[in-house]
Design an enzyme around this catalytic site. Structure first.
Site, PDB file in Angstrom:
ATOM      1  N   ASP A 137       0.862  -1.190   0.000  1.00 19.80           N
ATOM      2  CA  ASP A 137       0.000   0.000   0.000  1.00 19.80           C
ATOM      3  C   ASP A 137       0.892   1.231   0.000  1.00 19.80           C
ATOM      4  OD1 ASP A 137      -3.259   0.134   0.863  1.00 19.80           O
ATOM      5  OD2 ASP A 137      -2.131   2.023   0.917  1.00 19.80           O
ATOM      6  N   ARG A 141     -18.687  -9.362   0.846  1.00 14.13           N
ATOM      7  CA  ARG A 141     -19.486  -8.395   1.605  1.00 14.13           C
ATOM      8  C   ARG A 141     -18.712  -8.016   2.858  1.00 14.13           C
ATOM      9  NH1 ARG A 141     -24.077 -12.556   2.604  1.00 14.13           N
ATOM     10  NH2 ARG A 141     -22.155 -13.724   2.833  1.00 14.13           N
ATOM     11  N   ASN A 189     -24.194  -5.742  -8.846  1.00 14.80           N
ATOM     12  CA  ASN A 189     -24.471  -4.733  -7.816  1.00 14.80           C
ATOM     13  C   ASN A 189     -25.729  -3.935  -8.148  1.00 14.80           C
ATOM     14  OD1 ASN A 189     -22.433  -5.452  -6.174  1.00 14.80           O
ATOM     15  ND2 ASN A 189     -21.229  -3.589  -6.372  1.00 14.80           N
ATOM     16  N   PHE A 244     -31.829  -9.463   0.047  1.00 12.72           N
ATOM     17  CA  PHE A 244     -31.856  -8.056  -0.402  1.00 12.72           C
ATOM     18  C   PHE A 244     -33.281  -7.563  -0.619  1.00 12.72           C
ATOM     19  CE2 PHE A 244     -27.537  -9.184  -0.792  1.00 12.72           C
ATOM     20  CZ  PHE A 244     -26.837  -8.007  -0.580  1.00 12.72           C
ATOM     21  N   LEU A 245     -34.139  -7.982   0.283  1.00 16.49           N
ATOM     22  CA  LEU A 245     -35.534  -7.525   0.237  1.00 16.49           C
ATOM     23  C   LEU A 245     -35.948  -6.989   1.604  1.00 16.49           C
ATOM     24  CD1 LEU A 245     -37.576 -10.121  -1.905  1.00 16.49           C
ATOM     25  CD2 LEU A 245     -36.996  -7.765  -2.472  1.00 16.49           C
ATOM     26  N   ALA A 250     -36.844  -3.807   3.685  1.00 17.80           N
ATOM     27  CA  ALA A 250     -37.141  -2.374   3.569  1.00 17.80           C
ATOM     28  C   ALA A 250     -36.425  -1.629   4.683  1.00 17.80           C
ATOM     29  CB  ALA A 250     -38.645  -2.165   3.672  1.00 17.80           C
ATOM     30  N   GLY A 292     -26.313   1.816   1.180  1.00 13.94           N
ATOM     31  CA  GLY A 292     -25.249   2.806   1.378  1.00 13.94           C
ATOM     32  C   GLY A 292     -23.937   2.087   1.204  1.00 13.94           C
ATOM     33  N   CYS A 346     -19.903   0.683  -2.113  1.00  9.46           N
ATOM     34  CA  CYS A 346     -20.047   0.040  -3.431  1.00  9.46           C
ATOM     35  C   CYS A 346     -21.332   0.381  -4.173  1.00  9.46           C
ATOM     36  CB  CYS A 346     -19.929  -1.472  -3.278  1.00  9.46           C
ATOM     37  SG  CYS A 346     -18.261  -1.962  -2.803  1.00  9.46           S
TER      38      CYS A 346
HETATM   39  N1  NAD Z   1     -15.305  -2.777   0.099  1.00 10.03           N
HETATM   40  C1  NAD Z   1     -16.076  -3.702  -0.466  1.00 10.03           C
HETATM   41  O1  NAD Z   1     -16.949  -4.298   0.164  1.00 10.03           O
HETATM   42  C2  NAD Z   1     -15.887  -4.067  -1.902  1.00 10.03           C
HETATM   43  C3  NAD Z   1     -16.508  -5.215  -2.405  1.00 10.03           C
HETATM   44  C4  NAD Z   1     -16.336  -5.529  -3.763  1.00 10.03           C
HETATM   45  C5  NAD Z   1     -15.556  -4.719  -4.568  1.00 10.03           C
HETATM   46  N2  NAD Z   1     -14.973  -3.605  -4.052  1.00 10.03           N
HETATM   47  C6  NAD Z   1     -14.132  -2.799  -4.940  1.00 10.03           C
HETATM   48  O2  NAD Z   1     -12.774  -3.066  -4.606  1.00 10.03           O
HETATM   49  C7  NAD Z   1     -11.980  -1.885  -4.749  1.00 10.03           C
HETATM   50  C8  NAD Z   1     -11.277  -1.571  -3.438  1.00 10.03           C
HETATM   51  O3  NAD Z   1     -12.247  -1.260  -2.482  1.00 10.03           O
HETATM   52  P1  NAD Z   1     -11.905  -1.154  -0.922  1.00 10.03           P
HETATM   53  O4  NAD Z   1     -13.175  -0.955  -0.202  1.00 10.03           O
HETATM   54  O5  NAD Z   1     -11.015  -2.280  -0.540  1.00 10.03           O
HETATM   55  O6  NAD Z   1     -11.044   0.207  -0.921  1.00 10.03           O
HETATM   56  P2  NAD Z   1     -10.252   0.852   0.280  1.00 10.03           P
HETATM   57  O7  NAD Z   1     -10.409   2.311   0.131  1.00 10.03           O
HETATM   58  O8  NAD Z   1     -10.629   0.215   1.572  1.00 10.03           O
HETATM   59  O9  NAD Z   1      -8.729   0.444   0.002  1.00 10.03           O
HETATM   60  C9  NAD Z   1      -7.993   0.911  -1.074  1.00 10.03           C
HETATM   61  C10 NAD Z   1      -6.525   0.898  -0.668  1.00 10.03           C
HETATM   62  O10 NAD Z   1      -5.744   1.180  -1.833  1.00 10.03           O
HETATM   63  C11 NAD Z   1      -4.637   1.977  -1.434  1.00 10.03           C
HETATM   64  N3  NAD Z   1      -4.088   2.622  -2.629  1.00 10.03           N
HETATM   65  C12 NAD Z   1      -4.558   3.666  -3.341  1.00 10.03           C
HETATM   66  N4  NAD Z   1      -3.759   3.943  -4.380  1.00 10.03           N
HETATM   67  C13 NAD Z   1      -2.738   3.049  -4.333  1.00 10.03           C
HETATM   68  C14 NAD Z   1      -1.603   2.818  -5.139  1.00 10.03           C
HETATM   69  N5  NAD Z   1      -1.364   3.547  -6.214  1.00 10.03           N
HETATM   70  N6  NAD Z   1      -0.774   1.817  -4.805  1.00 10.03           N
HETATM   71  C15 NAD Z   1      -0.997   1.061  -3.709  1.00 10.03           C
HETATM   72  N7  NAD Z   1      -2.065   1.222  -2.910  1.00 10.03           N
HETATM   73  C16 NAD Z   1      -2.922   2.221  -3.205  1.00 10.03           C
HETATM   74  C17 NAD Z   1      -5.235   2.905  -0.413  1.00 10.03           C
HETATM   75  O11 NAD Z   1      -4.226   3.482   0.397  1.00 10.03           O
HETATM   76  C18 NAD Z   1      -6.157   1.962   0.363  1.00 10.03           C
HETATM   77  O12 NAD Z   1      -5.494   1.352   1.452  1.00 10.03           O
HETATM   78  C19 NAD Z   1     -12.944  -0.800  -5.229  1.00 10.03           C
HETATM   79  O13 NAD Z   1     -12.922  -0.752  -6.607  1.00 10.03           O
HETATM   80  C20 NAD Z   1     -14.294  -1.302  -4.745  1.00 10.03           C
HETATM   81  O14 NAD Z   1     -15.350  -0.814  -5.543  1.00 10.03           O
HETATM   82  C21 NAD Z   1     -15.099  -3.266  -2.748  1.00 10.03           C
END
Ligand code: NAD
Length: 441
Positions: free
Chosen positions: A31, A155, A209, A250-251, A253, A258, A261
């Site tokens: 990260d 999830r 989604n 997912f039903l 109410a 929020g 995603c």
């Molecule tokens: N959170 C969920 O439940 C979920 C579920 C399915 C899909 N997603 C998708 O997965 C992706 C990640 O979501 P998330 O919730 O884990 O995000 P998040 O914000 O929790 O984590 C993203 C991480 O990426 C790091 N980051 C940013 N730029 C970077 C770089 N250039 N190099 C290295 N690290 C970097 C950030 O510091 C952060 O720690 C999104 O596209 C989201 O839509 C999320």
């Protein structure tokens, strides 16, 4: 042991890294957030996710899971790089790809041997091709690589369980061999694997989604109608859900969807459609219905309590759903702001979300627990259905409140029981009042 690099150690990246290391791979998770990596090296989790800490600890101790901020260290010798960085909402509702772009550039600069680059982030259709262009134009030497889309369906709150027991794995690539190799990594999970082309895989994530969001807006529309006609949406849902063509998921109410995603993904899909001259009218309705949930909840509090000015209102729950600390687009925060704007004195309690919420809304007062929140309150509003809220000593809550009013945005209580406890109780889409009589005209 195969070496896997995971780029982005958030909800998805950290679970992916922990999960693949638990399956016996050697994983280096990277990260750009130095604090995050420093903490992880000391065993401190940057997010709240049940079961995650134990899994990280176990695999780090076994030497299968490491954390770094160095692209060179992570990518060198890796067979696979999973990109799991954020794709937040851009200014016009499109997905903002700046983190994906910078991750792809850094991977390209650091790669020393052939690589399969796996896109886990939720990215607009066509992004896989764009990432391939970035790698091609940024790498120092011409090293072979392939891009595979592997959208994530976990999830928050049950992410470890979902990683280990996925309903399916979706893989998309123009390179069948690369997709096959990523499929091999997933074989121990024994889930169906759908292998398709890049764009279709990217679309499967958005369509999934958007469909789940549509179910939520559908039942919320039914809840509004139930409220007007004196029917109970919770029982309507039960009656519908037994139909195998419908199913019960997912039903529920409530306050609508929020989190990090659904809101951004539905918007991004609508944006993709509009950009190509299509009119995504169903998606538009899904978003409109969802936007209305928070306003309607505040309206319900106003109708029950009268003028909100000076009223003491307690919010039970802040996170967008239970078992997570994620506050991104959480309905509770919006509701807190609206109530405060109307002059109410708002306090809140959440089992894990309070430190994060205090940063986002510094004026929001916090309570130590549900009972101190109830003390002197004119109304309690249930915003998140944490299990512990379902087990409260309701007589004690009633006696502590200055007026026994509960507005239940998640329908966790039974209206008849609540009325027996002496509450003026308002759920969502449950068309009867505290006396069991329909509230419709
Ligand atoms: N959170 C969920 O439940 C979920 C579920 C399915 C899909 N997603 C998708 O997965 C992706 C990640 O979501 P998330 O919730 O884990 O995000 P998040 O914000 O929790 O984590 C993203 C991480 O990426 C790091 N980051 C940013 N730029 C970077 C770089 N250039 N190099 C290295 N690290 C970097 C950030 O510091 C952060 O720690 C999104 O596209 C989201 O839509 C999320």
């Amino acid at each position: 042991m195969k070496k896997i690099a995971v780029v982005g150690v958030g909800y998805v990246g950290l679970v992916t890294a922990a999960g693949f290391s638990d399956l016996g791979n050697y994983v280096v998770a990277l990260d750009i957030d130095e604090e995050r990596i420093k903490g992880l090296k000391k065993g401190q989790m940057p997010i709240y996710e049940p079961g995650l800490e134990e899994m990280v600890e176990r695999n780090a101790a076994a030497g299968r899971l490491e954390f770094t901020t160095s692209y060179e260290g992570a990518v060198d010798g890796a067979e696979f790089v999973f990109i799991a960085v954020g794709t937040p909402e851009g200014v016009d509702g499109e997905a903002d790809l700046k983190y994906v772009q910078s991750a792809a550039e850094s991977v390209a600069q650091a790669m020393t041997g052939p690589l399969v680059i796996v896109n886990k982030s939720t990215v607009p259709v066509g992004t896989g091709d764009w990432v391939a262009d970035i790698i091609r134009t940024t790498q120092k030497d011409s090293i072979p690589f392939s891009v595979v889309s592997c959208p994530e369906f976990l999830r928050e709150g049950s992410a470890i369980l979902d990683f280990m027991n996925p309903a399916r794995t979706v893989l998309g690539s123009l390179d069948a061999d690369a997709a096959e190799r990523v499929a091999q990594l997933h074989l121990p999970l024994r889930a169906p694997i759908v292998i398709t082309d890049l764009r279709t895989a990217e679309m499967i994530k958005y369509a999934s989604n958007a469909f789940l969001a549509t179910r939520i807006s559908f039942i919320n529309e039914i809840a509004n109608i139930c409220e007007a006609l004196g029917a109970d949406v919770k029982e309507v849902k039960t009656g519908m859900g037994y139909d195998p063509r419908i199913g019960p998921y997912f039903l529920d109410a409530g306050l609508g969807y929020g989190g990090s995603c659904f809101p951004k993904d539905v918007k991004a899909l609508a944006h993709m459609a509009a950009e190509k001259g299509r009119h995504p009218q169903l998606l538009q309705a899904v978003m409109d219905i969802n936007d209305d949930r928070r306003r309607l909840l505040v309206e319900k509090v106003r109708v029950t309590l009268g003028d909100l000015k000076g009223k003491r209102i307690g919010l039970l729950g802040l996170t967008f759903k239970p078992n997570t600390d994620d506050l991104r687009d959480a309905p509770a925060l919006d509701i807190a702001r609206r109530l405060m704007e109307a002059g109410a004195l708002v306090r809140a309690f959440d089992p894990v979300g309070m430190p994060g919420a205090a940063k986002l809304i510094p004026d929001l007062a916090m309570a130590e627990d549900a009972y101190s929140l109830a003390e002197g309150s004119d109304a309690l509003v249930i915003c998140t259905e944490w299990n512990e809220f379902k087990q409260l000593d309701l007589s004690r809550i009633r006696d502590l409140m200055s007026r026994p009013i509960i507005v239940d945005g998640r329908n966790i209580y039974d209206p008849h029981e609540m009325s027996e406890f002496g509450f003026n109780y308002r759920g969502i889409g449950r068309g009867y009042g505290p006396d069991g009589e329909p509230v419709a005209d």
